[in-house]
Write an enzyme that holds these catalytic residues in place. Structure first.
Site, PDB file in Angstrom:
ATOM      1  NE  ARG A   6      -3.943   0.420   1.867  1.00 32.22           N
ATOM      2  CZ  ARG A   6      -5.200   0.523   2.319  1.00 32.22           C
ATOM      3  NH1 ARG A   6      -5.489   1.352   3.307  1.00 32.22           N
ATOM      4  NH2 ARG A   6      -6.156  -0.202   1.787  1.00 32.22           N
ATOM      5  CG  HIS A  57      -8.387  -0.134  -2.938  1.00 33.09           C
ATOM      6  ND1 HIS A  57      -7.609  -1.224  -2.575  1.00 33.09           N
ATOM      7  CD2 HIS A  57      -9.076   0.223  -1.814  1.00 33.09           C
ATOM      8  CE1 HIS A  57      -7.821  -1.502  -1.303  1.00 33.09           C
ATOM      9  NE2 HIS A  57      -8.698  -0.651  -0.820  1.00 33.09           N
ATOM     10  CD  GLN A 102     -13.158  -2.076  -0.948  1.00 32.29           C
ATOM     11  OE1 GLN A 102     -12.413  -1.956   0.007  1.00 32.29           O
ATOM     12  NE2 GLN A 102     -14.375  -2.588  -0.838  1.00 32.29           N
ATOM     13  CG  ASP A 150     -13.478   6.281  -1.479  1.00 31.11           C
ATOM     14  OD1 ASP A 150     -13.436   6.156  -0.242  1.00 31.11           O
ATOM     15  OD2 ASP A 150     -12.446   6.282  -2.198  1.00 31.11           O
ATOM     16  CB  CYS A 209     -14.108   1.165  -0.349  1.00 25.47           C
ATOM     17  SG  CYS A 209     -13.705   2.920  -0.279  1.00 25.47           S
ATOM     18  NE  ARG A 223     -10.727  -5.438   0.397  1.00 20.25           N
ATOM     19  CZ  ARG A 223      -9.934  -4.431   0.790  1.00 20.25           C
ATOM     20  NH1 ARG A 223     -10.449  -3.366   1.368  1.00 20.25           N
ATOM     21  NH2 ARG A 223      -8.622  -4.467   0.564  1.00 20.25           N
TER      22      ARG A 223
HETATM   23  N1  NVA Z   1      -9.919   6.587  -1.712  1.00 16.51           N
HETATM   24  C1  NVA Z   1      -9.616   6.169  -0.370  1.00 16.51           C
HETATM   25  C2  NVA Z   1      -9.893   4.711  -0.227  1.00 16.51           C
HETATM   26  C3  NVA Z   1      -9.631   4.168   1.160  1.00 16.51           C
HETATM   27  C4  NVA Z   1      -9.887   2.693   1.256  1.00 16.51           C
HETATM   28  C5  NVA Z   1      -8.161   6.502  -0.058  1.00 16.51           C
HETATM   29  O1  NVA Z   1      -7.310   6.279  -0.934  1.00 16.51           O
HETATM   30  O2  NVA Z   1      -7.872   6.986   1.033  1.00 16.51           O
HETATM   31  N1   CP Z   2     -11.415  -0.249   2.200  1.00 15.38           N
HETATM   32  C1   CP Z   2     -10.157  -0.291   2.672  1.00 15.38           C
HETATM   33  O1   CP Z   2      -9.187  -0.496   1.945  1.00 15.38           O
HETATM   34  O2   CP Z   2     -10.054  -0.103   4.012  1.00 15.38           O
HETATM   35  P1   CP Z   2      -8.703   0.067   4.843  1.00 15.38           P
HETATM   36  O3   CP Z   2      -8.097   1.397   4.418  1.00 15.38           O
HETATM   37  O4   CP Z   2      -9.139   0.058   6.273  1.00 15.38           O
HETATM   38  O5   CP Z   2      -7.788  -1.064   4.492  1.00 15.38           O
END
Ligand code: NVA
Ligand code: CP
Length: 304
Positions: free
Chosen positions: A103, A130, A133, A224, A264, A292
C-alpha cells in the site's frame, strides 16, 4: 486458477474477464467453506505506507486461513523509513517472502518494486487504484443479484483510486459504469479510455458531472471519501464542491428500487454518505467489508 500462479495484481486490468470471473467463483466457494489449507510455509509480507484496517486484517486472516504466515512490514520498523532504496528493499524481500501486498502513494513505485521481484506483488491500494477492494465489491454485487452482466453501477464523488478500479472492473465483467464527479475531480482520462476499450461496446462507461443522471435506475450506488489518504490538506476546500454528490436518500430514490449501496469504508457520515443511507435497508457495506477476506483468500491461493 493455475494461470494466475506467480502473477502480479498491480491493476485490475492485469486480469482478463475469465480470470476475474474465476477469482469471484473461487472466492464464493471459499466463503461457502471450500478452503484448501495447503499453503504452509508460505509467507506474505505487508508493506503498507498508509493506514489500513480492512486490507491489513483481511489479508492477514486470509493467509492464516490458507495455512500460511504473515509479516507486517510497517516502513517505520524497517530501513525503508531511513531511506534504503526501493530497488534494494525489493530485491532483498524477494529472497525471503513468497508474496507481498503493498500500500503506497505512487503507482510507479509499486510497478518499479514489482519489476525487481520474482514473487507476486499485489496492489493493496495506491493513489491510482484499489483492485483488491473491487474484487470484494463485485463479489458483493454478484451475491445480491445473482449476476453482474448488464447491471449498472454508479459511483458518486471523487474520481479517485476507487473510481478507477471500479471502472476497469465493471468494464471487464460487462457492467455499465457511471462516474459522477465535479469536473475538476474527474477520473484520469487514461483510465477512462482503458475502461472504454475493455468494455468494447458491450457495456457503457460514462463520466458526468450530473449526480442525478448517474443515479437514475442504477442497481448499485457507490461512494468513497471526498479526500483520500494524502489529500487531508485539501479536505476542507473539497466539501462545498462535492456536496451535490453526497449519497443521500434523494439520490437513492432515483435508483432501481432494488438498489444496493456500497462504500469501501472508512466512511464519513454526513459528508459523502448520510447516516440514513449507510445504515438503511439497501446498504450492503458490512457484507462488502467481509468479502475482502474471501476475495483476497482466492487471490492469494491463485497467485501462490
Ligand atoms: N480513496 C480512499 C480509499 C480508502 C480505502 C483513499 O485512498 O484513502
Ligand atoms: N477499504 C479499505 O481499503 O479499508 P482500509 O483502508 O481500512 O484497508
Amino acid at each position: 486458477m493455475t494461470e494466475l500462479k506467480g502473477r502480479d495484481l498491480l491493476s485490475l486490468a492485469d486480469l482478463n474477464r475469465d480470470e476475474l470471473m474465476g477469482l469471484l467463483d473461487l472466492a464464493a466457494g471459499m466463503k461457502a467453506g471450500k478452503i484448501n489449507r495447503s499453503h504452509e510455509r508460505k509467507v506474505l509480507g505487508l508493506l503498507f505506507s498508509k493506514a489500513s484496517t480492512r486490507t491489513r486484517v483481511s489479508f492477514t486472516v486470509a493467509m492464516y486461513q490458507l495455512g500460511g504466515q504473515v509479516i507486517d512490514l510497517n516502513p517505520n520498523v524497517t530501513q525503508v523509513s531511513r531511506g534504503e532504496p526501493l530497488a534494494d528493499t525489493a530485491r532483498v524481500l524477494d529472497r525471503y517472502l513468497d508474496v507481498v501486498a503493498i500500500r503506497t502513494f505512487d503507482q510507479a513505485d509499486l510497478e518499479a518494486f514489482a519489476g525487481y521481484c520474482q514473487m507476486p506483488v499485489i496492489n493493496a491500494l495506491t493513489d491510482q487504484e484499489h483492485p483488491c477492494q473491487v474484487l470484494a465489491d463485485l463479489l458483493t454485487v454478484q451475491e445480491a443479484f445473482g449476476k453482474l452482466d448488464g447491471l449498472t453501477l454508479s459511483y458518486l464523488g471523487d474520481g479517485n483510486n476507487m473510481a478507477h478500479s471500479l471502472m476497469l472492473g465493471c468494464a471487464l465483467v460487462g457492467m455499465n459504469v457511471r462516474v459522477a464527479a465535479p469536473s475538476e475531480y474527474s477520473p484520469d482520462p487514461k483510465i477512462v479510455a482503458q475502461a472504454t476499450a475493455l468494455a468494447d461496446g458491450r457495456s457503457e462507461v460514462l463520466v458526468t458531472t450530473d449526480a442525478e443522471l448517474a443515479a437514475k435506475g442504477a442497481q448499485v450506488l457507490y461512494t468513497d471519501v471526498w479526500a483520500s489518504m494524502g489529500q487531508e490538506d485539501s479536505a476542507e476546500s473539497r466539501g462545498p464542491v462535492f456536496t451535490p454528490y453526497q449519497l443521500n436518500e434523494h439520490l437513492q430514490a432515483l435508483a432501481d428500487p432494488e438498489v444496493i449501496v456500497l462504500h469501501c469504508l472508512p466512511a464519513h457520515r454526513g459528508e459523502e454518505i448520510t447516516e440514513a443511507v449507510i445504515e438503511g435497508q439497501h446498504s450492503r457495506v458490512w457484507d462488502q467489508a467481509e468479502n475482502r477476506l474471501h476475495a483476497q483468500k482466492a487471490l492469494l491461493a491463485s497467485v501462490l
